[in-house]
Design a protein around this motif. Structure first.
Motif, PDB file in Angstrom:
ATOM      1  N   GLU A  46       0.638  -1.290   0.476  1.00 26.22           N
ATOM      2  CA  GLU A  46       0.092   0.338   0.263  1.00 26.22           C
ATOM      3  C   GLU A  46       0.990   1.164   0.195  1.00 26.22           C
ATOM      4  OE1 GLU A  46      -3.646  -1.684   2.516  1.00 26.22           O
ATOM      5  OE2 GLU A  46      -2.254  -0.546   3.630  1.00 26.22           O
ATOM      6  N   GLN A  47       2.259   1.499   0.648  1.00 20.88           N
ATOM      7  CA  GLN A  47       2.647   2.402   0.971  1.00 20.88           C
ATOM      8  C   GLN A  47       3.238   2.566  -0.394  1.00 20.88           C
ATOM      9  OE1 GLN A  47       5.942   1.672   4.120  1.00 20.88           O
ATOM     10  NE2 GLN A  47       6.339   4.020   3.541  1.00 20.88           N
ATOM     11  N   ILE A  48       4.119   1.501  -0.796  1.00 22.11           N
ATOM     12  CA  ILE A  48       4.804   1.900  -2.370  1.00 22.11           C
ATOM     13  C   ILE A  48       3.499   2.557  -3.375  1.00 22.11           C
ATOM     14  CG2 ILE A  48       4.860  -0.136  -4.348  1.00 22.11           C
ATOM     15  CD1 ILE A  48       6.440  -1.975  -2.888  1.00 22.11           C
ATOM     16  N   ALA A  49       2.556   2.192  -3.261  1.00 23.49           N
ATOM     17  CA  ALA A  49       1.400   2.808  -4.094  1.00 23.49           C
ATOM     18  C   ALA A  49       1.153   4.204  -3.907  1.00 23.49           C
ATOM     19  CB  ALA A  49      -0.185   2.058  -4.275  1.00 23.49           C
ATOM     20  N   THR A  50       1.130   4.873  -2.387  1.00 24.51           N
ATOM     21  CA  THR A  50       0.723   6.422  -2.220  1.00 24.51           C
ATOM     22  C   THR A  50       2.237   6.636  -2.332  1.00 24.51           C
ATOM     23  OG1 THR A  50       1.666   5.253   0.197  1.00 24.51           O
ATOM     24  CG2 THR A  50      -1.152   5.649  -0.573  1.00 24.51           C
ATOM     25  N   THR A  51       3.014   6.155  -2.492  1.00 26.34           N
ATOM     26  CA  THR A  51       4.410   7.057  -2.189  1.00 26.34           C
ATOM     27  C   THR A  51       5.180   7.405  -3.855  1.00 26.34           C
ATOM     28  OG1 THR A  51       5.702   6.184  -0.550  1.00 26.34           O
ATOM     29  CG2 THR A  51       6.825   6.611  -2.116  1.00 26.34           C
ATOM     30  N   TYR A  52       4.106   6.199  -4.849  1.00 22.87           N
ATOM     31  CA  TYR A  52       4.703   6.851  -6.261  1.00 22.87           C
ATOM     32  C   TYR A  52       3.160   6.486  -6.730  1.00 22.87           C
ATOM     33  CZ  TYR A  52       9.422   5.525  -4.786  1.00 22.87           C
ATOM     34  OH  TYR A  52      10.763   5.907  -3.627  1.00 22.87           O
ATOM     35  N   PRO A  53       2.331   7.181  -6.394  1.00 22.83           N
ATOM     36  CA  PRO A  53       0.943   7.575  -7.553  1.00 22.83           C
ATOM     37  C   PRO A  53       1.041   7.125  -9.164  1.00 22.83           C
ATOM     38  CG  PRO A  53       1.235   8.981  -6.163  1.00 22.83           C
ATOM     39  CD  PRO A  53       2.816   8.372  -6.072  1.00 22.83           C
ATOM     40  N   LYS A  54       2.250   8.232  -9.253  1.00 26.84           N
ATOM     41  CA  LYS A  54       2.773   7.755 -10.362  1.00 26.84           C
ATOM     42  C   LYS A  54       2.497   6.822 -11.257  1.00 26.84           C
ATOM     43  CE  LYS A  54       3.037  13.618 -10.694  1.00 26.84           C
ATOM     44  NZ  LYS A  54       3.684  14.640 -10.886  1.00 26.84           N
ATOM     45  N   HIS A  55       3.269   5.905 -10.232  1.00 33.54           N
ATOM     46  CA  HIS A  55       3.506   4.871 -11.464  1.00 33.54           C
ATOM     47  C   HIS A  55       2.668   3.463 -10.643  1.00 33.54           C
ATOM     48  CE1 HIS A  55       7.299   7.720 -10.976  1.00 33.54           C
ATOM     49  NE2 HIS A  55       7.581   6.793 -11.933  1.00 33.54           N
ATOM     50  N   PHE A  56       1.949   3.591  -9.161  1.00 28.77           N
ATOM     51  CA  PHE A  56       1.797   1.905  -9.378  1.00 28.77           C
ATOM     52  C   PHE A  56       0.260   2.902  -8.833  1.00 28.77           C
ATOM     53  CE2 PHE A  56       6.486   1.373  -8.528  1.00 28.77           C
ATOM     54  CZ  PHE A  56       6.258   0.597  -9.203  1.00 28.77           C
ATOM     55  N   SER A  57      -0.108   1.663  -8.608  1.00 31.51           N
ATOM     56  CA  SER A  57      -1.960   1.302  -7.605  1.00 31.51           C
ATOM     57  C   SER A  57      -1.877   0.247  -7.836  1.00 31.51           C
ATOM     58  CB  SER A  57      -3.228   2.033  -9.185  1.00 31.51           C
ATOM     59  OG  SER A  57      -4.397   2.355  -8.209  1.00 31.51           O
ATOM     60  N   LEU A  58      -3.438   0.078  -6.257  1.00 29.93           N
ATOM     61  CA  LEU A  58      -3.667  -0.992  -6.071  1.00 29.93           C
ATOM     62  C   LEU A  58      -4.697  -1.589  -7.037  1.00 29.93           C
ATOM     63  CD1 LEU A  58      -3.640  -0.623  -2.134  1.00 29.93           C
ATOM     64  CD2 LEU A  58      -1.839  -1.697  -3.069  1.00 29.93           C
ATOM     65  N   ALA A  59      -4.708  -3.042  -7.227  1.00 29.66           N
ATOM     66  CA  ALA A  59      -6.145  -3.696  -7.994  1.00 29.66           C
ATOM     67  C   ALA A  59      -6.155  -5.101  -7.199  1.00 29.66           C
ATOM     68  CB  ALA A  59      -5.115  -3.807  -9.579  1.00 29.66           C
ATOM     69  N   GLY A  60      -7.797  -4.783  -7.598  1.00 26.37           N
ATOM     70  CA  GLY A  60      -8.428  -5.765  -6.984  1.00 26.37           C
ATOM     71  C   GLY A  60      -9.126  -6.942  -7.253  1.00 26.37           C
ATOM     72  N   SER A  61      -9.182  -6.536  -9.150  1.00 29.22           N
ATOM     73  CA  SER A  61     -10.168  -7.030 -10.588  1.00 29.22           C
ATOM     74  C   SER A  61      -9.502  -6.919 -11.773  1.00 29.22           C
ATOM     75  CB  SER A  61     -11.463  -6.405  -9.928  1.00 29.22           C
ATOM     76  OG  SER A  61     -11.342  -5.007 -10.159  1.00 29.22           O
ATOM     77  N   PRO A  62      -9.868  -7.631 -12.518  1.00 26.50           N
ATOM     78  CA  PRO A  62      -9.263  -7.122 -13.453  1.00 26.50           C
ATOM     79  C   PRO A  62      -9.997  -6.045 -14.226  1.00 26.50           C
ATOM     80  CG  PRO A  62      -9.700  -9.971 -13.415  1.00 26.50           C
ATOM     81  CD  PRO A  62     -10.660  -8.813 -12.733  1.00 26.50           C
ATOM     82  N   THR A  63     -11.108  -5.775 -14.043  1.00 27.95           N
ATOM     83  CA  THR A  63     -11.297  -4.568 -14.062  1.00 27.95           C
ATOM     84  C   THR A  63     -10.622  -3.308 -13.793  1.00 27.95           C
ATOM     85  OG1 THR A  63     -13.780  -4.945 -14.201  1.00 27.95           O
ATOM     86  CG2 THR A  63     -13.846  -2.403 -14.383  1.00 27.95           C
TER      87      THR A  63
END
Length: 411
Positions: free
Chosen positions: A120-137
């Protein structure tokens, strides 16, 4: 954290720091290389197993409460630059739990929570690069935004303890598959690595776990489980399963961690997918035999030179592996894909590299997340169509993922 680290520190020493010269292989035609690069960035690529979180934890980042600069390049097999270059869009972050923590009440769950928080911290620290995802959509939406999705899978179900409510808890924390066990039997089932078969497959609690995972929309991952566990899972569920990072036993006879032809047929019959592990000892019997020989050679060296420094031991190990041509090749990975396709068809195979989990045992030409186009080029050269490549890269896994969510009423 796979069979290359199951034999403790000796194995780590054997494989650390090896950078062998590439094998001499036939050159892929330039037009196929270009086509492969294009496809790698046109289609979503999902990989079933990337061990970045535990790698960072081992390196002390979790204790420091900080994340390395993943927007650039770091040591290892995965970071943003490598993934972006290779076209990797949805790497499942492995929430790996060592079997040793099973002995301490609460330790497994505590580590799982901390590793999830790290992702989660990776996604919040680098929001222009990564995002969490919980489904194919959600992966598709991130792909359209140019973001790399970070779905999560838990490797070893021991954080569930003996409490089924933890399955819902971890779903809500973002876990979308659970590898039921790892290197030792746990409360859920027997491990392919553990000669002591405590349950002869699933425990009674493990059967409840499979049912509740189906009910919550978490994919059942059959990598690491014993053969009897696998067949019992297949007998009790019609929701398709994955093998997030396993290869084909035909090429590694006697290695139960890989899947037999009969198991692959059964997995496919139930609609599941085997995601090919890139580790050399998963791909090549020669590599497996040399791996065992390397440990013997290293023990001999340490006996003859008891005062040898760590650097001398590492240098000996590195040179031994290079001299004995230990490493598999991208063609070996393609051979495993070929075999699955010939056995059950194109709809039941995907990618599960085990990057950052099998160390430097990775094949020549498949060393990092930048190298997926090399595998795609090899498949194109063998006659795979663009539609085939699309299925291997993501569509097969997305079908299972979507079916699992749908069975739980969460599509």
């Amino acid at each position: 954290m796979k069979d290359l680290i199951l034999n403790a520190a000796l194995v780590v020493i054997v494989l650390t720091g090896c950078n062998p010269p590439p094998k001499e292989t036939a050159t892929t035609p330039p037009d196929l290389k270009t086509q492969a690069e294009t496809l790698a960035h046109t289609y979503i690529i999902t990989d079933g197993h990337i061990d970045l979180p535990y790698k960072l934890a081992k390196e002390g980042y979790m204790a420091k409460g900080e994340i390395p600069n993943l927007s650039g390049e770091i040591d290892g097999n995965f970071d943003y630059e490598k993934a972006h270059k290779g076209g990797l869009d949805a790497p499942f972050m492995s929430i790996y739990i060592p079997a040793s923590l099973q002995k301490t009440a609460g330790a497994s769950k505590a580590l799982a929570d901390s590793l999830i928080t790290m992702v989660e911290q990776i996604a919040t620290t680098y929001p222009k690069h990564f995002s969490l995802a919980g489904s194919p959509t959600e992966v598709q939406q991130n792909f359209e935004k140019g973001l790399i999705s970070l779905p999560m899978g838990m490797e070893n179900g021991s954080p569930l303890g003996d409490d089924l409510s933890n399955i819902k808890y971890f779903y809500e924390r973002g876990i979308r598959y659970i590898t039921l066990t790892h290197s030792k039997n746990n409360l859920i089932c027997d491990s392919s690595y553990d000669p002591n078969r405590k349950w002869n497959g699933l425990s009674p609690f493990g059967q409840e776990v499979v049912r509740e995972m189906n009910a919550q929309g978490i994919m059942v991952d059959v990598s690491h489980v014993s053969d009897s566990t696998f067949y019992q899972i297949m007998a009790m569920t019609d929701v398709p399963c994955i093998a997030s990072h396993s290869s084909v036993r035909k090429f590694t006879p006697g290695f139960e961690r890989n899947m037999s032809d009969d198991m692959i047929k059964m997995l496919a019959k139930k609609g599941g997918v085997i995601q090919i592990n890139f580790g050399s000892t998963f791909l090549s019997q020669k590599s497996r035999q040399l791996y065992d020989s390397a440990k013997v050679a290293l023990n001999t060296f340490k006996t003859e030179y008891p005062q040898a420094s760590d650097s001398a031991i590492t240098a000996f190990s590195n040179q031994w592996l290079i001299d004995h041509n230990f490493f598999a090749d991208v063609k070996d990975a393609a051979d495993h894909i070929d075999h699955v396709v010939q056995l059950v068809g194109i709809d039941y195979v995907g990618l599960g590299s085990d990057f950052d989990g099998v160390g430097n045992s990775l094949p020549t030409s498949l060393k990092t997340a930048a190298d997926y186009p090399k595998l795609i080029a090899e498949l194109l050269e063998r006659g795979y169509t663009e539609t085939d490549i699309e299925k291997i890269c993501y569509k097969n896994v997305f079908r299972v993922w979507s079916a699992t969510l749908s069975a739980a009423g969460k599509s």
